[in-house]
Design an enzyme around this catalytic site. Structure first.
Site, PDB file in Angstrom:
ATOM      1  N   GLY A   1       0.808  -1.219   0.000  1.00 24.15           N
ATOM      2  CA  GLY A   1       0.000   0.000   0.000  1.00 24.15           C
ATOM      3  C   GLY A   1       0.843   1.270   0.000  1.00 24.15           C
ATOM      4  O   GLY A   1       0.505   2.248  -0.663  1.00 24.15           O
ATOM      5  N   THR A   2       1.931   1.257   0.734  1.00 23.91           N
ATOM      6  CA  THR A   2       2.768   2.462   0.810  1.00 23.91           C
ATOM      7  C   THR A   2       3.324   2.801  -0.568  1.00 23.91           C
ATOM      8  O   THR A   2       3.246   3.946  -1.023  1.00 23.91           O
ATOM      9  CB  THR A   2       3.924   2.239   1.818  1.00 23.91           C
ATOM     10  OG1 THR A   2       3.345   1.963   3.092  1.00 23.91           O
ATOM     11  CG2 THR A   2       4.822   3.451   1.906  1.00 23.91           C
TER      12      THR A   2
ATOM     13  N   THR B   1      11.825  -7.378 -10.857  1.00 26.94           N
ATOM     14  CA  THR B   1      11.313  -8.746 -10.966  1.00 26.94           C
ATOM     15  C   THR B   1      10.115  -8.930 -10.055  1.00 26.94           C
ATOM     16  O   THR B   1      10.172  -8.581  -8.873  1.00 26.94           O
ATOM     17  CB  THR B   1      12.434  -9.743 -10.601  1.00 26.94           C
ATOM     18  OG1 THR B   1      13.508  -9.536 -11.519  1.00 26.94           O
ATOM     19  CG2 THR B   1      11.951 -11.180 -10.680  1.00 26.94           C
TER      20      THR B   1
ATOM     21  N   CYS C   1       1.187   1.536  12.324  1.00 30.16           N
ATOM     22  CA  CYS C   1       2.253   2.054  11.480  1.00 30.16           C
ATOM     23  C   CYS C   1       2.890   3.270  12.110  1.00 30.16           C
ATOM     24  O   CYS C   1       4.034   3.578  11.865  1.00 30.16           O
ATOM     25  CB  CYS C   1       1.713   2.436  10.109  1.00 30.16           C
ATOM     26  SG  CYS C   1       0.660   1.185   9.437  1.00 30.16           S
TER      27      CYS C   1
ATOM     28  N   GLN D   1      -7.630  -0.788   3.649  1.00 28.96           N
ATOM     29  CA  GLN D   1      -8.374  -1.352   4.787  1.00 28.96           C
ATOM     30  C   GLN D   1      -9.696  -1.979   4.376  1.00 28.96           C
ATOM     31  O   GLN D   1     -10.200  -2.862   5.059  1.00 28.96           O
ATOM     32  CB  GLN D   1      -8.652  -0.259   5.836  1.00 28.96           C
ATOM     33  CG  GLN D   1      -7.447   0.144   6.647  1.00 28.96           C
ATOM     34  CD  GLN D   1      -6.984  -0.923   7.625  1.00 28.96           C
ATOM     35  OE1 GLN D   1      -7.761  -1.762   8.065  1.00 28.96           O
ATOM     36  NE2 GLN D   1      -5.707  -0.912   7.961  1.00 28.96           N
TER      37      GLN D   1
ATOM     38  N   HIS E   1      -1.713  -7.748   2.868  1.00 30.83           N
ATOM     39  CA  HIS E   1      -1.549  -8.283   4.228  1.00 30.83           C
ATOM     40  C   HIS E   1      -2.681  -7.942   5.183  1.00 30.83           C
ATOM     41  O   HIS E   1      -2.699  -8.424   6.310  1.00 30.83           O
ATOM     42  CB  HIS E   1      -0.180  -7.910   4.813  1.00 30.83           C
ATOM     43  CG  HIS E   1       0.009  -6.484   5.210  1.00 30.83           C
ATOM     44  ND1 HIS E   1      -0.027  -6.065   6.511  1.00 30.83           N
ATOM     45  CD2 HIS E   1       0.265  -5.378   4.483  1.00 30.83           C
ATOM     46  CE1 HIS E   1       0.214  -4.757   6.564  1.00 30.83           C
ATOM     47  NE2 HIS E   1       0.381  -4.326   5.337  1.00 30.83           N
TER      48      HIS E   1
ATOM     49  N   ASN F   1      -8.169   3.513   8.646  1.00 28.09           N
ATOM     50  CA  ASN F   1      -7.499   2.416   9.353  1.00 28.09           C
ATOM     51  C   ASN F   1      -7.608   2.508  10.868  1.00 28.09           C
ATOM     52  O   ASN F   1      -7.443   1.520  11.560  1.00 28.09           O
ATOM     53  CB  ASN F   1      -6.014   2.347   8.957  1.00 28.09           C
ATOM     54  CG  ASN F   1      -5.353   3.698   8.922  1.00 28.09           C
ATOM     55  OD1 ASN F   1      -5.801   4.606   8.228  1.00 28.09           O
ATOM     56  ND2 ASN F   1      -4.289   3.845   9.663  1.00 28.09           N
TER      57      ASN F   1
HETATM   58  C1  LIG Z   1      -5.210   2.761   4.890  1.00 29.41           C
HETATM   59  C2  LIG Z   1      -3.836   2.226   4.681  1.00 29.41           C
HETATM   60  N1  LIG Z   1      -3.130   2.633   3.616  1.00 29.41           N
HETATM   61  C3  LIG Z   1      -1.887   2.195   3.383  1.00 29.41           C
HETATM   62  C4  LIG Z   1      -1.275   1.303   4.223  1.00 29.41           C
HETATM   63  C5  LIG Z   1       0.133   0.869   3.949  1.00 29.41           C
HETATM   64  O1  LIG Z   1       0.148  -0.394   3.362  1.00 29.41           O
HETATM   65  P1  LIG Z   1       1.462  -1.338   3.410  1.00 29.41           P
HETATM   66  O2  LIG Z   1       1.619  -1.767   4.822  1.00 29.41           O
HETATM   67  O3  LIG Z   1       1.094  -2.470   2.480  1.00 29.41           O
HETATM   68  O4  LIG Z   1       2.593  -0.540   2.894  1.00 29.41           O
HETATM   69  C6  LIG Z   1      -1.972   0.834   5.336  1.00 29.41           C
HETATM   70  C7  LIG Z   1      -1.332  -0.102   6.288  1.00 29.41           C
HETATM   71  O5  LIG Z   1      -1.339   0.070   7.476  1.00 29.41           O
HETATM   72  C8  LIG Z   1      -3.281   1.322   5.575  1.00 29.41           C
HETATM   73  O6  LIG Z   1      -3.986   0.928   6.636  1.00 29.41           O
END
Ligand SMILES: Cc1ncc(COP(=O)(O)O)c(C=O)c1O
Length: 381
Positions: A71-72, A237, A322, A179, A201, A151
């Site tokens: 996600g990041t 890759t 996070c 989420q 995940h 989240n």
């Molecule tokens: C709303 C939201 N966006 C983005 C992310 C980031 O995703 P990743 O952990 O796969 O980088 C998260 C993870 O906590 C999230 O809850």
């Protein structure tokens, strides 16, 4: 001691079926998807199969899905890639004050390069104001980025209404659905979505894999240059086993799981609110994510509740996982109008399809005693 895991918004246990689907790609099926021989073709086919599953779930075409490391990366790619494609002609982004840090910090960085960013307010339940959104759009706006579900507090935004505004005003619409994916319906056409960020995940898939949906025809600048993988948009890759696991996790997710979580969520909320002087953060009912409960226990510290719960084998979150290592107080709860003291008194309980009613009942038995004890000693009173 038994362990009860209530931090599924941070990450989830990988489903056995997902592990089984991934295993061959660590073992005998180790080819590089770019190789044109049999090993490569086998890996490529597995990736394309996952791409189809994910695309179908959001009403997209397989060729509109680009795999990422999560996600990041997905959110950074969307914001920065679109900025680089639009700047200097257009430089304005609209987002909200309660987005994940990977949106907010990418926006902050883009501001240092010349972007203008509007951070929309939210009300006390975490909803943006559609009128404020529409008013914020100007001739230099190229993107509106609003998460589907938050989240920390589980607030689900009205993406259809936001999408209609974006379409009418001719600006791109992106949502971070990390989420909500597989929990809340998401249809890129019905919601006029141009870009979507997903990850694996949070849905019992492996960590370190995700995807972005990019509507065909949208110009976006890649951030990773190299061998031209993923249609030249994301070189490197492919994480074949991760992508296979992600696809499997999506395939096995079901409406039944969502209904189960909704029921347990409501038992939790009802039970917790019986404790005196407790407030639910975020909305109730269908506008709340099925697996999220966030409550403020006035007068006592969330950290202390978390510590006591852990001593009983129950794992919850005090703030967004996070961000918790930074000890920053929640920007989400702050935007919703909570005082610093209320923020420090809040905890998040997030369940999954593995959560049982028995675990929930046990938690509801243990929690009031902990709260009572801590209130007796509270220095905050
Ligand atoms: C709303 C939201 N966006 C983005 C992310 C980031 O995703 P990743 O952990 O796969 O980088 C998260 C993870 O906590 C999230 O809850």
């Amino acid at each position: 001691m038994r362990k009860i895991y209530f931090d599924n918004a941070a990450s989830t246990r990988v489903d056995e079926r997902v592990i089984r689907a991934m295993e061959p790609y660590f073992g005998s099926k180790y080819g590089n998807a770019s190789s044109i021989h049999g090993f490569g073709r086998e890996a490529k086919e597995a990736i394309e199969n996952a791409r189809k599953i994910i695309a179908k779930r959001i009403g997209a075409r397989a060729r509109e899905i680009i795999f990422t490391s999560g996600g990041t990366e997905g959110n950074n790619f969307v914001l920065k890639g679109l900025f680089f494609s639009n700047y200097p002609r257009k430089n304005h982004i609209i987002t909200s004050k309660i987005e994940h840090d990977c949106i907010l910090n990418a926006c902050k960085w883009l501001e240092s390069l010349g972007a203008r960013v509007t951070y929309l307010d939210v009300d006390k339940e975490g909803f943006i104001d559609l009128e404020q959104l529409e008013k914020a759009i100007n001739e230099r706006t190229f993107l509106v980025s609003i998460m589907q579900a938050n989240n920390e507090v589980g607030t689900i935004q009205n993406l259809k209404a936001i999408g209609e505004i974006c379409k009418k005003r001719g600006v791109l619409f992106h949502t971070d659905a990390c989420q909500s994916f597989t929990k809340v319906p998401l249809d890129v056409n019905k919601m006029n979505l141009d870009l979507v960020t997903l990850n694996s995940h949070k849905i019992h898939g492996p960590k370190g894999v995700g995807a972005v949906y990019i509507r065909e025809g949208i110009k976006i600048t890649p951030l990773l240059h190299g061998g031209g993988h993923e249609k030249g948009l994301r070189s490197g890759t492919e994480n074949v086993s991760g992508i296979v696991g992600f696809g499997k996790a999506v395939e096995i997710s079901s409406r039944k799981d969502v209904e189960k979580m909704e029921k347990l969520r409501d038992i939790l909320i009802e039970g917790i609110l019986k404790i005196p002087n407790v407030k639910l953060n975020g909305p109730k009912g269908e506008k709340r994510l099925c697996n999220n409960v966030n409550v403020c226990f006035n007068d006592i510290e969330g950290e202390s509740i978390g510590g006591y719960l852990e001593s009983k084998g129950i794992f919850v979150s005090t703030g967004s996982a996070c961000a918790s290592h930074t000890l920053a107080s929640s920007h989400v709860l702050r935007a919703m109008g909570l005082s610093p003291q209320q923020i420090n008194s809040s905890i998040r309980i997030s369940i999954s399809r593995y959560t049982s009613e028995e675990e929930v009942r046990y938690f509801l038995k243990v929690l009031p005693k902990i709260v009572k004890k801590l209130r007796r000693f509270s220095a905050l009173r």
